[in-house]
Structure formats: structure tokens, C-alpha cells
Design an enzyme around this catalytic site. Structure first.
Site, PDB file in Angstrom:
ATOM      1  N   MET A   1      41.306  42.329  28.901  1.00  0.00           N
ATOM      2  CA  MET A   1      40.800  42.458  30.243  1.00  0.00           C
ATOM      3  C   MET A   1      41.164  41.286  31.147  1.00  0.00           C
ATOM      4  O   MET A   1      40.491  41.059  32.142  1.00  0.00           O
ATOM      5  CB  MET A   1      39.276  42.596  30.212  1.00  0.00           C
ATOM      6  CG  MET A   1      38.583  41.540  29.402  1.00  0.00           C
ATOM      7  SD  MET A   1      36.816  41.804  29.198  1.00  0.00           S
ATOM      8  CE  MET A   1      36.213  41.328  30.803  1.00  0.00           C
ATOM      9  N   PRO A   2      42.226  40.541  30.828  1.00  0.00           N
ATOM     10  CA  PRO A   2      42.554  39.432  31.738  1.00  0.00           C
ATOM     11  C   PRO A   2      43.195  39.918  33.035  1.00  0.00           C
ATOM     12  O   PRO A   2      43.903  40.929  33.066  1.00  0.00           O
ATOM     13  CB  PRO A   2      43.535  38.585  30.926  1.00  0.00           C
ATOM     14  CG  PRO A   2      44.186  39.552  30.012  1.00  0.00           C
ATOM     15  CD  PRO A   2      43.127  40.555  29.660  1.00  0.00           C
ATOM     16  N   PHE A   3      42.913  39.193  34.100  1.00  0.00           N
ATOM     17  CA  PHE A   3      43.597  39.387  35.375  1.00  0.00           C
ATOM     18  C   PHE A   3      44.367  38.102  35.664  1.00  0.00           C
ATOM     19  O   PHE A   3      43.791  37.014  35.643  1.00  0.00           O
ATOM     20  CB  PHE A   3      42.604  39.682  36.494  1.00  0.00           C
ATOM     21  CG  PHE A   3      43.238  39.715  37.858  1.00  0.00           C
ATOM     22  CD1 PHE A   3      44.056  40.767  38.234  1.00  0.00           C
ATOM     23  CD2 PHE A   3      43.033  38.677  38.756  1.00  0.00           C
ATOM     24  CE1 PHE A   3      44.654  40.794  39.486  1.00  0.00           C
ATOM     25  CE2 PHE A   3      43.618  38.691  40.015  1.00  0.00           C
ATOM     26  CZ  PHE A   3      44.431  39.754  40.373  1.00  0.00           C
ATOM     27  N   ASP A  39      46.555  46.294  28.439  1.00  0.00           N
ATOM     28  CA  ASP A  39      45.602  45.617  29.337  1.00  0.00           C
ATOM     29  C   ASP A  39      46.408  44.645  30.197  1.00  0.00           C
ATOM     30  O   ASP A  39      46.388  43.434  29.990  1.00  0.00           O
ATOM     31  CB  ASP A  39      44.554  44.884  28.498  1.00  0.00           C
ATOM     32  CG  ASP A  39      43.395  44.368  29.331  1.00  0.00           C
ATOM     33  OD1 ASP A  39      43.463  44.477  30.569  1.00  0.00           O
ATOM     34  OD2 ASP A  39      42.433  43.840  28.749  1.00  0.00           O
ATOM     35  N   THR A  74      41.936  35.004  34.607  1.00  0.00           N
ATOM     36  CA  THR A  74      40.522  35.366  34.585  1.00  0.00           C
ATOM     37  C   THR A  74      40.307  36.329  33.428  1.00  0.00           C
ATOM     38  O   THR A  74      41.007  37.347  33.325  1.00  0.00           O
ATOM     39  CB  THR A  74      40.097  36.021  35.909  1.00  0.00           C
ATOM     40  OG1 THR A  74      40.386  35.125  36.993  1.00  0.00           O
ATOM     41  CG2 THR A  74      38.610  36.331  35.893  1.00  0.00           C
TER      42      THR A  74
END
Length: 249
Positions: A1-3, A39, A74
Site C-alpha cells: 500500500m505504499p504511495f 500495489d 508513504t
């Protein structure tokens, strides 16, 4: 789920180089943070010279140049200090592999945020409402989320602050949370080591911690009984006495 958000000075990287950077960031996250390969969310921002500022030498023994990359990641909470260090090392090595980005120009910022702070669209908090997705992340990082509480700061903080800091940040904050062994395994190893060395004063804390780590009283007794034949009867007897006091408290 990293941005991921990558900022750079305009005209310093071409389309092919930006694709290489994107790929290496993702490969590093997959390797060190166990991120699924689908992801994948990244944004590249180029900036004019008057919008892009930095100190060329701060905290490094080299010189940053106009090819500096700001890489902001993030992600969910729970990775260990070791995992983070490994990510920094792996990502920097991967980016510098073809001399497209030199090591001194890799500036990484890691921001952790809890599951409920994410929405992947549709007005939903998928990481909270989608149990399978949330469970996967929790399973991957459950070892590193458990906080080990001790009284070492209150008992030794004034006498040996550095020792206390190392105990909290390195021993309990990093070593105990490495994913290669479970917390239960580490408790069994630690109890065995303390009993073998005759360090009885440390036993009550670690017996309590072992029980928090799902080790039953009868298993602790069996461990001490087993060790009696290898480490000596007096040490085992002292350990049993310490265990009895903990169990009855």
C-alpha cells in the site's frame, strides 16, 4: 500500500531514466517491505530551478548535484528499523547500478500512516473494510507492531541513559522484532540463555514476557527441567524458584 512521490529538477532525467527509477523503487519495496507487485502507485514531479533547493553536503561525505532525487514513501506502519535500513540500502544500490543516479543524490523520506488513513477509491477505507487485505499486512508486520515494555528507563535512566536508549531502540525496538524468528521463539531462546548463564535477576521480566508471547506456565517449567541436565541443578532450581514467584504474583 505504499504511495511514492518522486521530485526532481526538470530536464535532469529523460523518459527512459524515469522508467528505470520507477522500476527500481518498486523492486526495492517488493524485496524489503514485502509489497505485492500490483500495489503500484507513483507520481513524478519535475520542478524549475527556482523551486528546487537543497544543501549539497548536509550529513554526507559527498556532494549532491542538480540530479538529486527526493523520494517520499508513504506506507503502512509496522516495519522494523532493520527493514527500513535495508530498504534505504537496497534502493540506493539499485538506483546507482547504471550510474543513472549516484548514491549521494538519493534522498529518501519514509512516512508511516495507519490502515484507516487510506482510501483507494469508491469512498471506502479498503484496508479496514477489506479484511483479507488488512489481514495480509497485519500478518506480515505483526512481530514489529508489538511493543515490549520494561522499567529500564525508570530504574537506570539517570545512571546510564545511553544503555537505556540502546535497550529500547536496538534490543527491544529492532532485534526482538526481526521477522526471521517469532516473538515466542525469541522468548524461549532468551529464557534458556539467562538460565544457562545463571542470570536469575533478569528472569522475572522475561518469564512475564514469555507468557505474553503465548508460552504457557507448564512449558516454562518443562524448559527449566530440560535445562537442568545441561546447565546444572543449582541454576535450574534457582530458575524454578523465580518462576514460582512470577506465577503466584
Amino acid at each position: 500500500m505504499p504511495f511514492i512521490k518522486i521530485s526532481y529538477l526538470e530536464e535532469q532525467y529523460n523518459k527512459k531514466e524515469l522508467q528505470f527509477i520507477s522500476t527500481q523503487i518498486m523492486n526495492s519495496l517488493i524485496k524489503e517491505f514485502n509489497v505485492p507487485d500490483d500495489d503500484f502507485f507513483q507520481v513524478f514531479d519535475s520542478h524549475k530551478k527556482e523551486q528546487f533547493h537543497f544543501n549539497s553536503h548536509y550529513l554526507i561525505n559527498a556532494k549532491r548535484t542538480k540530479k538529486l532525487l527526493y523520494i517520499q514513501i508513504t506506507c503502512g506502519i509496522g516495519r522494523t528499523i532493520e527493514q527500513k535500513r535495508n530498504l534505504y540500502h537496497t534502493l540506493t544500490d539499485n538506483l546507482s547500478e547504471k550510474n543513472i543516479v549516484t548514491k549521494e543524490n538519493v534522498f529518501i523520506i519514509l512516512n508511516e500512516t495507519p490502515l484507516e488513513n487510506w482510501s483507494f477509491g469508491m469512498g471506502e477505507a479498503q484496508m479496514v473494510t477489506n479484511w483479507n487485505a488488512a489481514t495480509t499486512i497485519i500478518k506480515e508486520n505483526h512481530l514489529s507492531k508489538k511493543e515490549i515494555k520494561s522499567n529500564i528507563r525508570s530504574t537506570l535512566g539517570d545512571l546510564a541513559p545511553a544503555f537505556v536508549d540502546y535497550t529500547e531502540s536496538v534490543l527491544f525496538g529492532d532485534l526482538w522484532k526481526r521477522k526471521n524468528l517469532s516473538m515466542r521463539d525469541r522468548s524461549l531462546i532468551t529464557l534458556s540463555s539467562l538460565i544457562t548463564a545463571g542470570n536469575i535477576e533478569q528472569l522475572p521480566f522475561h518469564i512475564n514476557l514469555a507468557m505474553e508471547n503465548k508460552i504457557k506456565e507448564d512449558e516454562i517449567i518443562e524448559l527449566i527441567t530440560h535445562l537442568a541436565f545441561y546447565t546444572g541443578w543449582p541454576k535450574a532450581a534457582s530458575a524454578l524458584d523465580a518462576a514460582k514467584k512470577v506465577f503466584s504474583s
